[in-house]
Design a protein around this motif. Structure first.
Motif, PDB file in Angstrom:
ATOM      1  N   VAL A   6       0.839  -1.207   0.000  1.00 19.69           N
ATOM      2  CA  VAL A   6       0.000   0.000   0.000  1.00 19.69           C
ATOM      3  C   VAL A   6       0.871   1.252   0.000  1.00 19.69           C
ATOM      4  O   VAL A   6       0.628   2.198  -0.746  1.00 19.69           O
ATOM      5  CB  VAL A   6      -0.962   0.004   1.212  1.00 19.69           C
ATOM      6  CG1 VAL A   6      -1.652   1.356   1.336  1.00 19.69           C
ATOM      7  CG2 VAL A   6      -1.995  -1.097   1.064  1.00 19.69           C
ATOM      8  N   GLU A   7       1.926   1.217   0.812  1.00 17.03           N
ATOM      9  CA  GLU A   7       2.828   2.381   0.848  1.00 17.03           C
ATOM     10  C   GLU A   7       3.434   2.627  -0.532  1.00 17.03           C
ATOM     11  O   GLU A   7       3.543   3.764  -0.972  1.00 17.03           O
ATOM     12  CB  GLU A   7       3.944   2.156   1.877  1.00 17.03           C
ATOM     13  CG  GLU A   7       3.530   2.597   3.264  1.00 17.03           C
ATOM     14  CD  GLU A   7       4.578   2.316   4.329  1.00 17.03           C
ATOM     15  OE1 GLU A   7       5.675   1.837   3.998  1.00 17.03           O
ATOM     16  OE2 GLU A   7       4.267   2.556   5.500  1.00 17.03           O
ATOM     17  N   LEU A  11       2.976   5.936  -2.770  1.00 15.23           N
ATOM     18  CA  LEU A  11       4.143   6.696  -3.219  1.00 15.23           C
ATOM     19  C   LEU A  11       4.180   6.787  -4.745  1.00 15.23           C
ATOM     20  O   LEU A  11       4.552   7.818  -5.287  1.00 15.23           O
ATOM     21  CB  LEU A  11       5.434   6.080  -2.671  1.00 15.23           C
ATOM     22  CG  LEU A  11       5.676   6.343  -1.177  1.00 15.23           C
ATOM     23  CD1 LEU A  11       6.873   5.555  -0.667  1.00 15.23           C
ATOM     24  CD2 LEU A  11       5.873   7.841  -0.896  1.00 15.23           C
ATOM     25  N   ASN A  12       3.773   5.716  -5.418  1.00 20.33           N
ATOM     26  CA  ASN A  12       3.721   5.756  -6.895  1.00 20.33           C
ATOM     27  C   ASN A  12       2.700   6.776  -7.382  1.00 20.33           C
ATOM     28  O   ASN A  12       2.968   7.543  -8.303  1.00 20.33           O
ATOM     29  CB  ASN A  12       3.363   4.370  -7.453  1.00 20.33           C
ATOM     30  CG  ASN A  12       4.549   3.416  -7.380  1.00 20.33           C
ATOM     31  OD1 ASN A  12       5.682   3.845  -7.171  1.00 20.33           O
ATOM     32  ND2 ASN A  12       4.282   2.132  -7.518  1.00 20.33           N
TER      33      ASN A  12
ATOM     34  N   MET B   1      -7.301  -3.482  -0.405  1.00 23.82           N
ATOM     35  CA  MET B   1      -7.497  -2.720   0.841  1.00 23.82           C
ATOM     36  C   MET B   1      -6.897  -1.324   0.652  1.00 23.82           C
ATOM     37  O   MET B   1      -5.812  -1.207   0.084  1.00 23.82           O
ATOM     38  CB  MET B   1      -6.771  -3.455   1.980  1.00 23.82           C
ATOM     39  CG  MET B   1      -7.450  -3.254   3.328  1.00 23.82           C
ATOM     40  SD  MET B   1      -6.462  -3.923   4.665  1.00 23.82           S
ATOM     41  CE  MET B   1      -6.796  -5.656   4.530  1.00 23.82           C
ATOM     42  N   ASN B   2      -7.588  -0.294   1.073  1.00 24.76           N
ATOM     43  CA  ASN B   2      -7.026   1.035   0.854  1.00 24.76           C
ATOM     44  C   ASN B   2      -6.102   1.441   2.010  1.00 24.76           C
ATOM     45  O   ASN B   2      -5.923   0.707   2.979  1.00 24.76           O
ATOM     46  CB  ASN B   2      -8.145   2.075   0.646  1.00 24.76           C
ATOM     47  CG  ASN B   2      -8.975   2.262   1.913  1.00 24.76           C
ATOM     48  OD1 ASN B   2      -8.549   1.924   3.018  1.00 24.76           O
ATOM     49  ND2 ASN B   2     -10.151   2.809   1.741  1.00 24.76           N
ATOM     50  N   ARG B   3      -5.531   2.598   1.861  1.00 22.17           N
ATOM     51  CA  ARG B   3      -4.510   3.030   2.805  1.00 22.17           C
ATOM     52  C   ARG B   3      -5.050   3.128   4.237  1.00 22.17           C
ATOM     53  O   ARG B   3      -4.406   2.696   5.194  1.00 22.17           O
ATOM     54  CB  ARG B   3      -3.999   4.399   2.347  1.00 22.17           C
ATOM     55  CG  ARG B   3      -2.853   4.904   3.159  1.00 22.17           C
ATOM     56  CD  ARG B   3      -2.561   6.326   2.738  1.00 22.17           C
ATOM     57  NE  ARG B   3      -1.308   6.780   3.266  1.00 22.17           N
ATOM     58  CZ  ARG B   3      -0.843   7.994   3.032  1.00 22.17           C
ATOM     59  NH1 ARG B   3      -1.498   8.829   2.262  1.00 22.17           N
ATOM     60  NH2 ARG B   3       0.295   8.374   3.556  1.00 22.17           N
ATOM     61  N   VAL B  10      -2.919  -2.193  10.907  1.00 20.18           N
ATOM     62  CA  VAL B  10      -1.595  -2.121  11.529  1.00 20.18           C
ATOM     63  C   VAL B  10      -1.723  -1.621  12.964  1.00 20.18           C
ATOM     64  O   VAL B  10      -1.124  -2.166  13.895  1.00 20.18           O
ATOM     65  CB  VAL B  10      -0.669  -1.199  10.695  1.00 20.18           C
ATOM     66  CG1 VAL B  10       0.605  -0.866  11.453  1.00 20.18           C
ATOM     67  CG2 VAL B  10      -0.337  -1.843   9.357  1.00 20.18           C
ATOM     68  N   LEU B  11      -2.548  -0.581  13.152  1.00 20.54           N
ATOM     69  CA  LEU B  11      -2.713  -0.019  14.498  1.00 20.54           C
ATOM     70  C   LEU B  11      -3.418  -1.010  15.417  1.00 20.54           C
ATOM     71  O   LEU B  11      -3.095  -1.098  16.597  1.00 20.54           O
ATOM     72  CB  LEU B  11      -3.468   1.309  14.424  1.00 20.54           C
ATOM     73  CG  LEU B  11      -2.631   2.483  13.902  1.00 20.54           C
ATOM     74  CD1 LEU B  11      -3.490   3.715  13.696  1.00 20.54           C
ATOM     75  CD2 LEU B  11      -1.472   2.809  14.839  1.00 20.54           C
ATOM     76  N   ASN B  12      -4.387  -1.774  14.873  1.00 22.09           N
ATOM     77  CA  ASN B  12      -5.072  -2.784  15.687  1.00 22.09           C
ATOM     78  C   ASN B  12      -4.114  -3.882  16.124  1.00 22.09           C
ATOM     79  O   ASN B  12      -4.117  -4.291  17.283  1.00 22.09           O
ATOM     80  CB  ASN B  12      -6.233  -3.419  14.906  1.00 22.09           C
ATOM     81  CG  ASN B  12      -7.415  -2.471  14.826  1.00 22.09           C
ATOM     82  OD1 ASN B  12      -7.492  -1.489  15.562  1.00 22.09           O
ATOM     83  ND2 ASN B  12      -8.336  -2.766  13.924  1.00 22.09           N
TER      84      ASN B  12
END
Lengths: 226, 226
Positions: A6-7, A11-12, B1-3, B10-12
């Motif tokens: 996703v990162e 970034l792209n 999945m979006n950002r 990740v936070l969970n």
């Protein structure tokens, strides 16, 4: 999709928008500079002195980023040039989309110089191209001399380092030679200028750098047919 | 999945690991503190003075985070307590997984106090629970008084604000009353202690706060059967 994928996608997407901005600036002969530093290293103070030293007719505009508040835009608007605040909410950096959106109703044809003050953060802004011609990193004498080694990415990517608050050197344990040495270990060719926005020391050299950099940008080959 | 969905995931995941760490600390009667500030606000200097002021037999350990270098671990190891560097690579904050991994081969039973120095960044670390009992935010007199308004999340989440480098007040335009007022606008009940790691001013008050906070942590109800 995992976090890294996703990162990479984000970034792209940012890179595509950044290149579009860069192409617009190039066509119009605008120099765009992206100022990055830790919170409190003196980005806004430097921009205040920069605008103050500019001829009144100069074709300059400023975008200034923060998570919250319009404080910096208010400080910078006093000099009579167009200034706009980008409030990111909780986001830790500016991105090309935010910049593009805040430029939408400005006539870029009327500009020669666009100064972008990023969110105060030495890490995340270094990954987001804003379409700028150059990144400028500020390091203040109240921080540690080892910051270039601890945050190498932004020092590696910056064309110029401004060593700020040099008026405080007598009162802090900071060793300026050591800081310059560390900066050059990460980025041997980086230019370094010492400045104090309080006393004005070094500002003439900074304004000279800026004028020369504008000349260089204007000298760039224009796209055919424009 | 979006950002945003990925960030939430990740936070969970981080929160689950953080709660596991918190439960371990609670069972063992360890106080864990998470120090957060901009780069160069004096986290490492404060920890140096803190370790220096501790009785030699104190059961303390330190984890210190940076993108690169082992500089801070080296500075802090001089005081004879266990210290370990967490080098994040490019990551802009510590997370609970990094902390858990770096504690793996330490005997936590031998500790009363765990000090965690986060990466220098006022934004991203505020989103990552490390299982700490309290976050402590540092604001230095060389930064702007409006930092609590610009970076409200971390000031809201911190139990204590240390106003650092107060020895520099005569040489900087910083208005300490204004900074405290701004901090209390974001977080009315936050405690604030003024300190200078250079002159030692305020360190007794800080060490007193730390001792009282350790007593409070020890007084917490232990889990049954431990």
């Amino acid at each position: 999709m995992n976090r890294i994928a996703v990162e990479k996608k984000v970034l792209n997407e940012n890179q595509v928008l950044a290149e579009q901005l860069r192409e617009r600036y190039r066509r119009l002969g605008i120099l765009c500079l992206n100022f990055i530093s830790a919170p409190g290293s003196g980005k806004t103070a430097l921009l205040e002195r920069t605008l103050e030293n500019m001829d009144k007719g100069s074709r300059i505009a400023v975008l200034t980023g923060d998570l919250q508040t319009e404080n910096d835009a208010k400080r910078l608007a006093r000099f009579g040039f167009p200034v706009r605040q980008i409030t990111t909410g909780g986001v830790c950096h500016l991105d090309a989309k935010m910049v593009g959106k805040h430029l939408e109703d400005w006539r870029l044809e009327d500009l020669d110089l666009l100064l972008v003050e990023n969110v105060g953060n030495l890490v995340c802004p270094s990954s987001y191209d804003l379409g700028e011609d150059a990144k400028i990193v500020l390091l203040s004498t109240t921080e540690g001399e080892d910051k270039p080694l601890k945050y190498p990415s932004i020092f590696f990517k910056s064309e110029l380092m401004l060593l700020t608050k040099i008026d405080l050197l007598p009162y802090v344990p900071f060793k300026a030679d050591r800081a310059r040495e560390n900066a050059r270990r990460v980025h041997p060719d980086m230019e370094i200028i010492d400045v104090s926005s309080t006393t004005g020391q070094g500002l003439d050299r900074w304004m000279g750098w800026l004028a020369a950099r504008q000349e260089k940008a204007k000298g760039k080959p224009q796209s055919v047919g424009v």
